[in-house]
Design a protein around this motif. Structure first.
Motif, PDB file in Angstrom:
ATOM      1  N   THR A 189     -57.841  54.327  38.837  1.00 43.36           N
ATOM      2  CA  THR A 189     -59.153  54.899  39.150  1.00 43.36           C
ATOM      3  C   THR A 189     -59.602  55.835  38.040  1.00 43.36           C
ATOM      4  O   THR A 189     -60.775  55.820  37.626  1.00 43.36           O
ATOM      5  CB  THR A 189     -59.106  55.643  40.494  1.00 43.36           C
ATOM      6  OG1 THR A 189     -58.703  54.740  41.533  1.00 43.36           O
ATOM      7  CG2 THR A 189     -60.463  56.233  40.845  1.00 43.36           C
ATOM      8  N   GLN A 241     -60.839  53.778  35.203  1.00 43.39           N
ATOM      9  CA  GLN A 241     -62.171  53.237  35.489  1.00 43.39           C
ATOM     10  C   GLN A 241     -63.249  54.299  35.271  1.00 43.39           C
ATOM     11  O   GLN A 241     -64.341  53.999  34.759  1.00 43.39           O
ATOM     12  CB  GLN A 241     -62.221  52.717  36.926  1.00 43.39           C
ATOM     13  CG  GLN A 241     -61.399  51.473  37.182  1.00 43.39           C
ATOM     14  CD  GLN A 241     -62.061  50.221  36.649  1.00 43.39           C
ATOM     15  OE1 GLN A 241     -63.230  50.221  36.274  1.00 43.39           O
ATOM     16  NE2 GLN A 241     -61.307  49.125  36.606  1.00 43.39           N
ATOM     17  N   TRP A 258     -67.230  47.129  50.512  1.00 43.63           N
ATOM     18  CA  TRP A 258     -65.909  46.598  50.179  1.00 43.63           C
ATOM     19  C   TRP A 258     -64.909  46.900  51.300  1.00 43.63           C
ATOM     20  O   TRP A 258     -64.837  48.018  51.813  1.00 43.63           O
ATOM     21  CB  TRP A 258     -65.408  47.196  48.868  1.00 43.63           C
ATOM     22  CG  TRP A 258     -64.128  46.568  48.383  1.00 43.63           C
ATOM     23  CD1 TRP A 258     -63.998  45.442  47.635  1.00 43.63           C
ATOM     24  CD2 TRP A 258     -62.796  47.044  48.634  1.00 43.63           C
ATOM     25  NE1 TRP A 258     -62.664  45.177  47.398  1.00 43.63           N
ATOM     26  CE2 TRP A 258     -61.907  46.138  47.998  1.00 43.63           C
ATOM     27  CE3 TRP A 258     -62.269  48.126  49.333  1.00 43.63           C
ATOM     28  CZ2 TRP A 258     -60.523  46.301  48.037  1.00 43.63           C
ATOM     29  CZ3 TRP A 258     -60.894  48.291  49.379  1.00 43.63           C
ATOM     30  CH2 TRP A 258     -60.038  47.389  48.735  1.00 43.63           C
ATOM     31  N   HIS A 282     -60.829  45.289  52.650  1.00 45.15           N
ATOM     32  CA  HIS A 282     -59.744  44.333  52.434  1.00 45.15           C
ATOM     33  C   HIS A 282     -58.758  44.457  53.594  1.00 45.15           C
ATOM     34  O   HIS A 282     -58.339  45.568  53.942  1.00 45.15           O
ATOM     35  CB  HIS A 282     -59.023  44.638  51.120  1.00 45.15           C
ATOM     36  CG  HIS A 282     -57.939  43.659  50.769  1.00 45.15           C
ATOM     37  ND1 HIS A 282     -58.183  42.480  50.099  1.00 45.15           N
ATOM     38  CD2 HIS A 282     -56.612  43.683  51.009  1.00 45.15           C
ATOM     39  CE1 HIS A 282     -57.047  41.824  49.925  1.00 45.15           C
ATOM     40  NE2 HIS A 282     -56.077  42.535  50.471  1.00 45.15           N
ATOM     41  N   CYS A 286     -54.316  45.159  46.486  1.00 51.17           N
ATOM     42  CA  CYS A 286     -55.659  44.932  45.939  1.00 51.17           C
ATOM     43  C   CYS A 286     -56.043  46.042  44.967  1.00 51.17           C
ATOM     44  O   CYS A 286     -57.211  46.383  44.828  1.00 51.17           O
ATOM     45  CB  CYS A 286     -56.680  44.862  47.082  1.00 51.17           C
ATOM     46  SG  CYS A 286     -56.576  46.256  48.242  1.00 51.17           S
ATOM     47  N   ARG A 287     -55.058  46.577  44.291  1.00 50.81           N
ATOM     48  CA  ARG A 287     -55.226  47.796  43.496  1.00 50.81           C
ATOM     49  C   ARG A 287     -56.265  47.650  42.377  1.00 50.81           C
ATOM     50  O   ARG A 287     -57.119  48.518  42.188  1.00 50.81           O
ATOM     51  CB  ARG A 287     -53.874  48.188  42.910  1.00 50.81           C
ATOM     52  CG  ARG A 287     -53.836  49.533  42.227  1.00 50.81           C
ATOM     53  CD  ARG A 287     -52.471  49.761  41.610  1.00 50.81           C
ATOM     54  NE  ARG A 287     -51.427  49.715  42.605  1.00 50.81           N
ATOM     55  CZ  ARG A 287     -50.276  49.052  42.462  1.00 50.81           C
ATOM     56  NH1 ARG A 287     -50.039  48.349  41.376  1.00 50.81           N
ATOM     57  NH2 ARG A 287     -49.358  49.080  43.409  1.00 50.81           N
ATOM     58  N   ALA A 288     -56.191  46.545  41.614  1.00 50.03           N
ATOM     59  CA  ALA A 288     -57.102  46.376  40.479  1.00 50.03           C
ATOM     60  C   ALA A 288     -58.558  46.334  40.930  1.00 50.03           C
ATOM     61  O   ALA A 288     -59.428  46.989  40.347  1.00 50.03           O
ATOM     62  CB  ALA A 288     -56.739  45.109  39.714  1.00 50.03           C
ATOM     63  N   GLU A 289     -58.822  45.580  41.986  1.00 50.63           N
ATOM     64  CA  GLU A 289     -60.190  45.480  42.508  1.00 50.63           C
ATOM     65  C   GLU A 289     -60.637  46.798  43.123  1.00 50.63           C
ATOM     66  O   GLU A 289     -61.760  47.264  42.900  1.00 50.63           O
ATOM     67  CB  GLU A 289     -60.259  44.364  43.549  1.00 50.63           C
ATOM     68  CG  GLU A 289     -61.631  44.166  44.144  1.00 50.63           C
ATOM     69  CD  GLU A 289     -61.645  43.108  45.240  1.00 50.63           C
ATOM     70  OE1 GLU A 289     -62.745  42.792  45.724  1.00 50.63           O
ATOM     71  OE2 GLU A 289     -60.566  42.596  45.612  1.00 50.63           O
ATOM     72  N   ALA A 290     -59.743  47.418  43.894  1.00 51.74           N
ATOM     73  CA  ALA A 290     -60.096  48.643  44.608  1.00 51.74           C
ATOM     74  C   ALA A 290     -60.418  49.791  43.659  1.00 51.74           C
ATOM     75  O   ALA A 290     -61.324  50.589  43.926  1.00 51.74           O
ATOM     76  CB  ALA A 290     -58.960  49.041  45.548  1.00 51.74           C
ATOM     77  N   SER A 291     -59.703  49.884  42.546  1.00 52.97           N
ATOM     78  CA  SER A 291     -59.909  51.015  41.637  1.00 52.97           C
ATOM     79  C   SER A 291     -61.339  51.055  41.108  1.00 52.97           C
ATOM     80  O   SER A 291     -61.931  52.139  40.974  1.00 52.97           O
ATOM     81  CB  SER A 291     -58.907  50.963  40.479  1.00 52.97           C
ATOM     82  OG  SER A 291     -59.072  49.778  39.714  1.00 52.97           O
ATOM     83  N   GLY A 292     -61.914  49.892  40.808  1.00 51.10           N
ATOM     84  CA  GLY A 292     -63.292  49.852  40.349  1.00 51.10           C
ATOM     85  C   GLY A 292     -64.265  50.270  41.435  1.00 51.10           C
ATOM     86  O   GLY A 292     -65.229  51.006  41.177  1.00 51.10           O
ATOM     87  N   VAL A 293     -64.016  49.810  42.662  1.00 55.77           N
ATOM     88  CA  VAL A 293     -64.876  50.184  43.789  1.00 55.77           C
ATOM     89  C   VAL A 293     -64.794  51.685  44.037  1.00 55.77           C
ATOM     90  O   VAL A 293     -65.823  52.357  44.252  1.00 55.77           O
ATOM     91  CB  VAL A 293     -64.459  49.412  45.058  1.00 55.77           C
ATOM     92  CG1 VAL A 293     -65.292  49.864  46.258  1.00 55.77           C
ATOM     93  CG2 VAL A 293     -64.602  47.913  44.855  1.00 55.77           C
TER      94      VAL A 293
END
Length: 288
Positions: free
Chosen positions: A30, A33, A192, A194, A261-268
C-alpha cells in the motif's frame, strides 16, 4: 502530491500470529502504491508511535497494541487523518466488537460477556448454548488459545478458568453456528469486495462447488453496516453461511493481511486513502 506526507504504522509482531510477513506485505505494498501516486510515505513501528516519533498529520496504520489506541485517538482529536481510526481499531477488540455488532443488529452469533472468575455453566444452560466458542475479551487475538471451541458448558468453564489463570479478565462465549466458513475482505466506500469459502473447490465464477449459495450483495451490505458501526474503513473477517444461504458474521477485523488478494487490494486501499485525504483537506479548507 509530493507535499502529502504519510506515516504508515506496522503491526506489532505479537498481534500477527502466523501472519507477520503477510501483515507487513500489505502495508508495504500500500505504501508503494501511494508513493507511485506521488506521496511521501515513512514506515514506523508501533513502538515508535508510542514513543512519539510520528509527527505526520496523515497516518495509516495496522496497530493493535493497547498502548497505540490513545495515541492514535489523540492525533485524530487534534485534527490528523487516521486510517483506520484509533477509535475503530479499539472497537475491534473482542468484547467491544461483539457488543457493537449485537447492538447494531448485525447478524452475528448470540454471545455472553463474562468475567473469567465467574461461573458460566448456568448462563449457558439457560440459553441452551452447548457447542460454543470461548474468546478472550480484552484484546485482539494473540495466541491460538485465545479462541477455543468447546462442546459443552463444563468445557467452556474450564477454558474460562484457564483464561483467568493466564491473567485474562474478560471472555466472550459465542454460540457455535452450523455452516460453512467464508472469508471476506473489503474497503469501505468502494465497490471492491473479495470473498471465498475457507474450504472447497472454486468454480469459474469464484464460488465454490457443493457449498451453500448466498446473496453476495446482502453480505456486502452487512459488511458496510458493520464497518460504519465500528468506524473501520479497511476490513476483513469471517462469516458462516448456512445451508439456507443465511449469513452470520463471526469475526470482523481492522486491516487484515489481504493475503489471497494482496496485490489487487493494495491499489484499492491506496486509492481509498487518497480519496479520504482529499475529503479531509477539503473539510479543513472549509473551516478556515
Amino acid at each position: 502530491m509530493a507535499d502529502i506526507k504519510i506515516a504508515a504504522i506496522m503491526r506489532a509482531g505479537i498481534f500477527s500470529p502466523n501472519h507477520i510477513g503477510n501483515d507487513a506485505s500489505i502495508l508495504n505494498l500500500t505504501a508503494d502504491q501511494l508513493r507511485k501516486r506521488g506521496c511521501e510515505v515513512r514506515i514506523y513501528s508501533e513502538e515508535q508511535l508510542a514513543a512519539g516519533a510520528v509527527t505526520e498529520d496523515i497516518v495509516i496504520n495496522m496497530c493493535r497494541h493497547h498502548r497505540s489506541f490513545p495515541v492514535l485517538q489523540q492525533m485524530e482529536d487534534r485534527g490528523a487523518l487516521v486510517i483506520n481510526s484509533g477509535y475503530g481499531v479499539e472497537n475491534c477488540t473482542r468484547e467491544r466488537l461483539t457488543r457493537i455488532l449485537l447492538g447494531s443488529n448485525i447478524p452475528t452469533a448470540e454471545s455472553i460477556m463474562v468475567n473469567t472468575d465467574e461461573r458460566v455453566i448456568d448462563r449457558m444452560n439457560q440459553l441452551g448454548m452447548s457447542n460454543a466458542w470461548v474468546k478472550r475479551g480484552d484484546f485482539h487475538t494473540m495466541h491460538k488459545e485465545d479462541v477455543t471451541y468447546v462442546r459443552h458448558p463444563e468445557e467452556a468453564q474450564e477454558v474460562v478458568q484457564e483464561y483467568f489463570l493466564r491473567g485474562i479478565k474478560r471472555a466472550v462465549v459465542s454460540r457455535h453456528i452450523e455452516g460453512e466458513l467464508l472469508k471476506f475482505y473489503g474497503v469501505y466506500g468502494t465497490p471492491w469486495f473479495h470473498c471465498f469459502y475457507h474450504h472447497g473447490a472454486r468454480d469459474k465464477q469464484g464460488m465454490d462447488e457443493d457449498m451453500p449459495r448466498f446473496d453476495i450483495e446482502a453480505l456486502k451490505a452487512i459488511c458496510n453496516r458493520a464497518a460504519e458501526a465500528l468506524d473501520i474503513k479497511i476490513y476483513g473477517g469471517d462469516a458462516i453461511i448456512g445451508k439456507d444461504g443465511s449469513i452470520t458474521i463471526i469475526d470482523f477485523n481492522d486491516w487484515p493481511s489481504f493475503a489471497p488478494c494482496r496485490a489487487e487490494a493494495s491499489g484499492v486501499i491506496a486509492r481509498a486513502i487518497l480519496a479520504e485525504i482529499k475529503k479531509h483537506n477539503a473539510a479543513k479548507n472549509v473551516k478556515k
